[in-house]
Design an enzyme around this catalytic site. Structure first.
Site, short mmCIF file in Angstrom:
data_model
loop_
_atom_site.label_atom_id
_atom_site.label_comp_id
_atom_site.label_asym_id
_atom_site.label_seq_id
_atom_site.Cartn_x
_atom_site.Cartn_y
_atom_site.Cartn_z
N CYS A 70 -1.23 0.62 10.26
CA CYS A 70 -1.55 -0.70 9.58
C CYS A 70 -0.59 -1.10 9.22
CB CYS A 70 -2.32 0.51 8.08
SG CYS A 70 -3.47 -0.79 7.84
N CYS A 85 -0.38 4.69 6.76
CA CYS A 85 -1.24 4.71 7.90
C CYS A 85 -0.39 4.50 8.93
CB CYS A 85 -2.42 4.39 7.99
SG CYS A 85 -3.36 5.22 6.48
N SER A 95 -12.13 5.62 5.99
CA SER A 95 -11.18 5.43 7.01
C SER A 95 -11.22 7.20 7.34
CB SER A 95 -10.32 4.56 7.09
OG SER A 95 -10.41 3.36 6.61
N CYS A 155 0.77 -1.15 -0.20
CA CYS A 155 0.11 0.16 0.09
C CYS A 155 1.04 1.13 0.03
CB CYS A 155 -0.80 0.05 0.97
SG CYS A 155 -1.95 1.50 1.56
N CYS A 169 -8.22 -6.10 11.13
CA CYS A 169 -8.23 -4.75 11.09
C CYS A 169 -7.48 -4.56 10.90
CB CYS A 169 -9.30 -3.57 10.95
SG CYS A 169 -10.56 -4.11 10.94
N ASN A 227 -6.67 -2.11 17.29
CA ASN A 227 -5.69 -3.64 17.22
C ASN A 227 -3.95 -2.99 16.94
OD1 ASN A 227 -8.08 -5.59 17.07
ND2 ASN A 227 -8.28 -4.75 14.86
N1 SAH Z 1 -7.33 1.52 2.50
C1 SAH Z 1 -8.73 0.75 2.71
C2 SAH Z 1 -8.83 -0.62 2.91
C3 SAH Z 1 -7.85 -1.34 3.78
S1 SAH Z 1 -8.74 -1.11 5.77
C4 SAH Z 1 -8.69 2.31 4.16
O1 SAH Z 1 -8.05 2.91 4.73
O2 SAH Z 1 -10.38 2.16 4.41
C5 SAH Z 1 -9.38 -1.51 6.98
C6 SAH Z 1 -10.02 -0.76 7.79
O3 SAH Z 1 -8.87 -1.26 9.08
C7 SAH Z 1 -9.81 0.62 7.67
O4 SAH Z 1 -10.69 1.12 8.19
C8 SAH Z 1 -8.66 0.73 8.45
O5 SAH Z 1 -8.02 2.23 8.56
C9 SAH Z 1 -8.57 -0.21 9.84
N2 SAH Z 1 -7.26 -0.59 10.13
C10 SAH Z 1 -6.34 -0.42 9.66
N3 SAH Z 1 -4.95 -0.68 10.43
C11 SAH Z 1 -6.13 -1.20 11.86
C12 SAH Z 1 -5.24 -1.11 12.82
N4 SAH Z 1 -4.11 -1.79 14.02
N5 SAH Z 1 -6.29 -1.38 14.19
C13 SAH Z 1 -7.65 -1.43 13.68
N6 SAH Z 1 -8.18 -1.32 12.68
C14 SAH Z 1 -7.43 -1.03 11.56
#
Ligand code: SAH
Length: 363
Positions: A125, A122, A221, A118, A340, A297
């Site tokens: 993530c 973020c 998001s 990606c 997630c 998470n």
């Molecule tokens: N790129 C897209 C889709 C993938 S993420 C997006 O950003 O929406 C899918 C979801 O998981 C998003 O809401 C993202 O913010 C969330 N997510 C990512 N890392 C996470 C974490 N460590 N704990 C909880 N949710 C998380």
């Protein structure tokens, strides 16, 4: 490579309409396309030899022209906690992506990846930590759904969420082709309303989706109600700041008549205090939307934690007091790193990969 082998097409990269057209060009009757689609999408047969209602000659011809490019299942992990199953899939070029099958409350959902890695970095993530490798093709997206469908007990899925590795809107063309195929009665026939696209907030593509006339669900998001907070964890906010994002969402809602879900991860000390909740309530008040609060998470690259349960409840109450529909979503599959934000892509088999060799995708 011979001319004919270079022309071999992955049949999964064709929409049902394209397959029909291709068959017509090749002098194959169009009802044969329906038969092939039935084998692949209804019966889960990915081998022309086993398509027994096709003549031997036709099977041979198809084998010369097409492959059914289903990725190989490299690993399967099932969660002891909640029956989620994470599949590690090996793509034809040796890259890997992850897909998660989540049976819960009468639904059978698959969480699919849209890219290997990606670009969006973020902070919280796992998927974006080591950058971007490539987009997935429509066939690679659709394949994940087929393989997850094959895992499910009754070989049926009810919902698809684009919340795996990658930013779906950064791969808009293949995403939309995949959505249309999954939705097609000739393929999986999954209702558009059962398909959720989640984006980190790519404004021009939210506008584009609004023009498509599709009934899909859109999740954004958000994770921060002010530029200061959002920018500290989501670099994409520099390109598309909160105000621009929210006004685009309002236009999308007006144009489509459809609600938007805002995903909001709660990270203690970053975005989960009472002031953050009040800022969020002010930002979203009166919008046709709902908020999904997701306790963070933990991943190893971002050493933070979720707030305590009473803090989460307090945050929710502040939003509810502003009449914003709010649910708290406790992620599934945490014990197998399938929740997630915990999905990663790897460039070689994880058992052979040292940590430094790992390429981590989004999710
Ligand atoms: N790129 C897209 C889709 C993938 S993420 C997006 O950003 O929406 C899918 C979801 O998981 C998003 O809401 C993202 O913010 C969330 N997510 C990512 N890392 C996470 C974490 N460590 N704990 C909880 N949710 C998380």
């Amino acid at each position: 490579m011979t001319r004919s082998s270079s022309a071999i097409l992955n049949i999964l990269n064709l929409t049902p309409e394209e397959l029909r057209k291709k068959f017509t060009e090749l002098g194959i009757q169009s009802y044969r396309a329906s038969q092939v689609l039935g084998w692949i999408y209804e019966k889960g047969v990915y081998d022309f030899e086993r398509m027994t209602n096709l003549s031997v000659d036709l099977r041979q011809k198809l084998k010369e022209m097409f492959v059914i490019g289903i990725p190989q299942e490299a690993e399967r992990e099932s969660s002891g906690e909640d029956q989620s199953t994470k599949l590690l899939l090996k793509l034809s070029d040796g890259n890997f992506v992850e897909t998660v099958y989540i049976p819960r409350e009468g639904r059978r959902t698959v969480c699919v990846s849209s890219q290997v890695g990606c670009k969006f970095h973020c902070a919280f993530c796992a998927s974006g930590q080591a950058g971007f490798l490539r987009h997935l093709s429509m066939g690679e997206i659709v394949s994940q759904v087929l393989l997850a469908r094959d895992v499910s007990a009754d070989k049926k899925l009810t919902n698809i969420v684009f919340m795996g590795i990658g930013e779906p809107f950064d791969n808009y063309r293949e995403l939309l082709r995949a959505v249309r195929t999954l939705n097609s009665k000739e393929a999986l026939g999954i209702g558009a309303r059962k398909i959720t696209i989640s984006t980190s907030g790519i404004v021009p593509k939210i506008e584009a989706l609004g023009e498509e006339g599709l009934q899909v669900e859109l999740s954004v998001s958000l994770h921060g109600a002010t530029d200061t907070v959002r920018e500290s964890i989501m670099p994409v906010n520099r390109a598309y700041p909160v105000k621009t994002l929210i006004s685009t969402c309002k236009k999308y809602i007006k144009k489509t008549g459809r609600a938007i879900t805002f995903e909001y991860i709660l990270i203690k000390g970053i975005n989960a205090g009472e002031k953050d909740a009040r800022d969020l309530a002010k930002l979203l008040k009166g919008m046709l939307c709902k908020v999904n609060l997701i306790p963070y998470n933990p991943i190893k690259e971002f050493e933070h934690e979720a707030p305590t349960y009473p803090e989460i409840v307090r945050f929710q109450q502040i939003l509810q007091a502003a009449e914003i529909k709010t649910t708290v979503r406790f992620s599934k599959g945490r014990d197998i790193q399938a929740a997630c934000g915990q999905l990663r892509s790897v460039t070689c088999h994880p058992e052979q990969a040292s940590d430094s060799e790992r390429v981590e995708g989004s999710g």
